[in-house]
Design an enzyme around this catalytic site. Structure first.
Site, PDB file in Angstrom:
ATOM      1  N   LYS A  33       0.810  -1.216   0.000  1.00 44.04           N
ATOM      2  CA  LYS A  33       0.000   0.000   0.000  1.00 44.04           C
ATOM      3  C   LYS A  33       0.849   1.274   0.000  1.00 44.04           C
ATOM      4  O   LYS A  33       0.488   2.260  -0.648  1.00 44.04           O
ATOM      5  CB  LYS A  33      -0.962   0.010   1.191  1.00 44.04           C
ATOM      6  CG  LYS A  33      -0.316   0.185   2.546  1.00 44.04           C
ATOM      7  CD  LYS A  33      -1.342   0.283   3.642  1.00 44.04           C
ATOM      8  CE  LYS A  33      -0.671   0.448   4.990  1.00 44.04           C
ATOM      9  NZ  LYS A  33       0.087   1.697   5.115  1.00 44.04           N
ATOM     10  N   THR A  34       1.969   1.277   0.727  1.00 39.61           N
ATOM     11  CA  THR A  34       2.798   2.487   0.767  1.00 39.61           C
ATOM     12  C   THR A  34       3.387   2.778  -0.607  1.00 39.61           C
ATOM     13  O   THR A  34       3.462   3.933  -1.040  1.00 39.61           O
ATOM     14  CB  THR A  34       3.927   2.339   1.810  1.00 39.61           C
ATOM     15  OG1 THR A  34       3.346   2.023   3.084  1.00 39.61           O
ATOM     16  CG2 THR A  34       4.714   3.627   1.939  1.00 39.61           C
ATOM     17  N   ASP A 205      -3.758   7.544   4.262  1.00 41.94           N
ATOM     18  CA  ASP A 205      -3.210   6.223   4.570  1.00 41.94           C
ATOM     19  C   ASP A 205      -3.911   5.663   5.809  1.00 41.94           C
ATOM     20  O   ASP A 205      -4.380   6.418   6.664  1.00 41.94           O
ATOM     21  CB  ASP A 205      -1.705   6.366   4.821  1.00 41.94           C
ATOM     22  CG  ASP A 205      -1.010   5.028   4.948  1.00 41.94           C
ATOM     23  OD1 ASP A 205      -1.581   4.003   4.533  1.00 41.94           O
ATOM     24  OD2 ASP A 205       0.123   5.003   5.472  1.00 41.94           O
ATOM     25  N   GLU A 206      -3.978   4.331   5.928  1.00 39.92           N
ATOM     26  CA  GLU A 206      -4.588   3.660   7.084  1.00 39.92           C
ATOM     27  C   GLU A 206      -5.977   4.225   7.376  1.00 39.92           C
ATOM     28  O   GLU A 206      -6.327   4.550   8.521  1.00 39.92           O
ATOM     29  CB  GLU A 206      -3.689   3.796   8.323  1.00 39.92           C
ATOM     30  CG  GLU A 206      -2.282   3.233   8.150  1.00 39.92           C
ATOM     31  CD  GLU A 206      -2.219   1.711   8.131  1.00 39.92           C
ATOM     32  OE1 GLU A 206      -3.296   1.075   8.136  1.00 39.92           O
ATOM     33  OE2 GLU A 206      -1.103   1.167   8.090  1.00 39.92           O
ATOM     34  N   GLN A 238      -8.161  -4.999   9.044  1.00 34.27           N
ATOM     35  CA  GLN A 238      -7.120  -4.660  10.019  1.00 34.27           C
ATOM     36  C   GLN A 238      -7.522  -3.460  10.881  1.00 34.27           C
ATOM     37  O   GLN A 238      -6.661  -2.759  11.419  1.00 34.27           O
ATOM     38  CB  GLN A 238      -5.796  -4.377   9.304  1.00 34.27           C
ATOM     39  CG  GLN A 238      -5.219  -5.586   8.579  1.00 34.27           C
ATOM     40  CD  GLN A 238      -3.822  -5.338   8.056  1.00 34.27           C
ATOM     41  OE1 GLN A 238      -2.843  -5.318   8.809  1.00 34.27           O
ATOM     42  NE2 GLN A 238      -3.715  -5.142   6.759  1.00 34.27           N
ATOM     43  N   ARG A 573       1.385 -11.422  10.097  1.00 32.65           N
ATOM     44  CA  ARG A 573       2.725 -10.884  10.347  1.00 32.65           C
ATOM     45  C   ARG A 573       3.790 -11.899   9.930  1.00 32.65           C
ATOM     46  O   ARG A 573       4.960 -11.537   9.784  1.00 32.65           O
ATOM     47  CB  ARG A 573       2.946 -10.565  11.837  1.00 32.65           C
ATOM     48  CG  ARG A 573       2.048  -9.531  12.481  1.00 32.65           C
ATOM     49  CD  ARG A 573       1.936  -8.276  11.696  1.00 32.65           C
ATOM     50  NE  ARG A 573       0.769  -8.315  10.828  1.00 32.65           N
ATOM     51  CZ  ARG A 573       0.558  -7.501   9.809  1.00 32.65           C
ATOM     52  NH1 ARG A 573       1.455  -6.600   9.502  1.00 32.65           N
ATOM     53  NH2 ARG A 573      -0.526  -7.598   9.071  1.00 32.65           N
TER      54      ARG A 573
END
Length: 688
Positions: A33-34, A205-206, A238, A573
């Site tokens: 995503k970044t 973002d997020e 998330q 993770r």
């Protein structure tokens, strides 16, 4: 331009080049995503769709904002200057707007930003008699302000008194920063229009972590537009921060807020194996409130090992098995491993066992640099230097070192001036107190604006006696405190042009919930919340038991879906190996508990799991689909099975039940529940 897009997959490229109108990018764990966010900004600027200062990029932590800025600088190639982009956290961007429009917002230009410790002090000063602590009120007031302008109608007397005292002190708290911008925009349509015209492209973002106030800000900036150019990147699966005010409805209702919005799903995971993703997908499908997506990895990543599920006799066996695995074959690559726990209280046994075996570890989430008492003391001294009206900083440092000013003296000082620093000059004090007062005041009387911030800080701390206090202290940690002070002066403050610039940075750092930092060749022990955004080769997930995970409170409060999202975050993770464990007995808060395995274990599709110890759960897998999404059908690979007995639950006719911890041909080393560690022949045990 092709070089900008050449390393993106089809959905990533579509997310970058879809520049007209509202867009929601559902970015699953490990889907890049970044990269999409920063490449999208570079694409917009390279296409000359706007100037850099017409781009507003919002995120939640200073670390994430700095990462974005660094990537943008690398992508600019000199065609545009990344520093002109309005890129930062919600609070840093709103603070920038407030500083530029202080008069219109009803604030003085030099207003202070109060962190949690300052807030507690203000609340304590107006509290009176109460059964709740100042910390409880800080949390309560923050929740009110996170709800936005509508929450300001609160009629609670203490809430109103607290805000009035903040105004008297020329201060705002962290929640006020966004609220004051909302009020500025509401009361000054011309100011709002100016920023609406400036920000032609907004990126968030997020997005799943936004609260009501942040969403209200986005609505204001995009109001009056049929299809604004706002791109929000996030993952509803998330969303794990409702306790911090995050509202999952913001992402679930995105197309209600922006009816013409498009949704693009990033589902190609570049992190984990197929079995890990399959287990995570099968678990999260049990949530109903989600937009839905199905993670899959690149074919080159392979199926990998199954997600191992261990049932162990006790919590002690659990930590020992994990320590055995980490140290097998003389392994020294400790930073490949992470132990992710639901609550911090579960770390104690791991700390003890790792310490006993000399396994290097780091407990992530220990006291942050800006939370250390000596760092806050230095900042308070500097705030009082720049802002002499700052009563909270005065109260913090007047007794460091001790100067003999108790409550009675402070009351006299308070009555003799508009603020405590002014009152100290005029208050009727004893001869000794007057001498100490004059020495304290003289520490601030030097031409600090003509020297560097580093030299000004060093001079102030020496003149005030603060450095000498720690040099003469008998406390065992005094040398460490002096090292921290030296690091602050030489490593941080020296980078700023003015003391005021540093103080603004420090205020945001003290209130920013920064991402976890993991450095060095150590095993990471951290809560699942702290692990979000990180990845490890091997992840251990202990204590997956009912009433622990999901925990009892969330079950009773009906927050089970967020707990399941937290479990999904934990599993994803892991890059290569994920080990979930539960213990038949566990000591919690001094009491031995006997909990059932977590329902999250039984909710996962068995085809991705390998049960070692306990009864294999043969159940028909079924998970409901989310309301608005049908996942594509994909073939599910069978997990790789292991023939080793290590880690498996066995029984012995005389010794009883236990877990195999070592295997050497036909001789097994078994940790028996009632007999301790024994060596037995393989043919005398039975696998359960």
């Amino acid at each position: 331009m092709n070089s900008l897009l050449e390393n993106l997959n089809e959905k990533q490229s579509l997310s970058v080049t879809t520049t007209d109108g509202a867009l929601l990018v559902l970015a699953g764990a490990g889907t890049g995503k970044t990269r999409v966010l920063t490449t999208r900004i570079a694409y917009i600027l390279n296409q000359n769709l706007c100037m850099p200062w017409n781009v507003l990029a919002l995120t939640f932590t200073n670390k994430a904002a700095n990462e974005m800025k660094n990537r943008l600088s690398a992508l600019s190639s000199g065609a545009w200057y990344a520093g002109d982009i309005w890129c930062g956290t919600f609070h840093s961007i709103c603070l920038r707007i407030l500083r530029a429009n202080a008069a219109a917002s009803g604030l003085m230009q030099n207003f202070l930003i109060y962190g949690e410790e300052d807030q507690k002090a203000v609340i304590k000063s107006v509290l009176g008699t109460s059964t709740k602590s100042p910390a409880d009120y800080v949390e309560e007031f923050s929740k009110i302000k996170d709800k936005g302008l509508s929450a300001l109608d609160n009629k609670d007397k203490l809430f109103n008194a607290y805000n009035a005292e903040l105004a008297r002190l020329n201060a705002v708290d962290f929640g006020d920063i966004i609220l004051h911008v909302l009020k500025l925009f509401r009361d000054n349509p011309d100011v709002l229009a100016r920023y609406q015209n400036q920000f032609k492209y907004i990126l968030v973002d997020e997005f799943q972590d936004t609260n009501n106030a942040q969403m209200e800000l986005l609505r204001m900036l995009t109001s009056g537009m049929d299809n604004p150019n706002i791109c929000c990147v996030g993952d509803d699966d998330q969303s794990i921060y409702s306790w911090r005010g995050a509202e999952i409805k913001n992402i679930l209702d995105f197309q209600k807020t922006y009816p013409n919005a498009q949704i693009i799903r990033l589902e190609t995971n570049y992190r984990s194996t197929s079995n890990i993703l399959g287990a995570a997908n099968s678990l999260i499908r049990h949530n109903r409130d989600r937009l839905g997506k199905e993670l899959h990895n690149l074919s080159s990543a392979g199926n990998g090992e199954p997600v191992y599920v261990l049932t162990l006799p006790s919590d002690y066996d659990e930590v020992r098995i994990i320590a055995d695995y980490i140290t097998r074959d003389g392994n020294t690559q400790f930073d490949d491993y992470a132990v992710l726990i639901r609550t911090g209280t579960l770390s104690r046994l791991f700390e003890e066992e790792f310490g006993r075996r000399a396994i290097p570890y780091k407990l992530v989430g220990a006291t942050k640099f800006y939370d250390r008492a000596e760092i806050r003391d230095v900042i308070a001294y500097l705030r009082l230097l720049v802002y002499p009206f700052d009563d909270m900083s005065f109260l913090r440092v007047i007794g460091k070192p001790r100067r003999g000013f108790g409550d009675a003296a402070i009351a006299k000082i308070r009555a003799c001036g508009p603020n405590l620093m002014s009152g100290l000059r005029n208050a009727p004090l004893s001869a000794k107190q007057r001498t100490n007062a004059d020495e304290f005041l003289s520490a601030f009387e030097f031409d600090w604006e003509s020297v560097s911030p580093r030299d000004a800080t060093q001079t102030l701390l020496e003149r005030s006696g603060y450095i000498k206090m720690w040099q003469e202290s008998k406390d065992s940690d005094a040398p460490d405190r002096l090292i921290n002070i030296r690091e602050l002066i030489n490593g941080v403050i020296s980078k700023y042009d003015t003391v005021a610039d540093f103080l603004e940075h420090a205020a945001l750092m003290m209130t920013d919930d920064n991402d976890a930092e993991v450095t060095g060749n150590v095993v990471s022990i951290m809560t699942i919340h702290a692990a979000k955004g990180l990845e490890f080769d091997t992840v251990f997930l202990p204590a997956w038991e009912e009433n622990i995970f999901p925990n009892e409170r969330t079950i009773s409060e009906g927050a089970l879906e967020e707990e399941r999202r937290l479990a999904y975050v934990a599993i994803t993770r892991a890059r290569r190996i994920c080990v979930i464990s539960n213990a038949m007995s566990r000591v919690m808060f001094g009491q031995r508990q006997y909990n059932c395995p977590s329902r999250f274990i039984t909710e996962m599709d068995n085809r991705y799991l390998d049960f070692q110890g306990g009864v294999h759960r043969n159940h028909v897998y079924h998970a409901p689909m989310p309301h608005s999404y049908e996942a594509p059908q994909k073939s599910r690979p069978a997990p790789i099975k292991s023939d080793t007995l290590k880690g498996k639950f066995v029984t012995h006719a005389e010794m009883g039940s236990g877990v195999v911890i070592e295997e050497n041909g036909d001789i097994l080393t078994v940790a028996f529940k009632n007999k301790g560690i024994k060596k037995v022949a393989r043919n005398f045990v039975k696998i359960v």
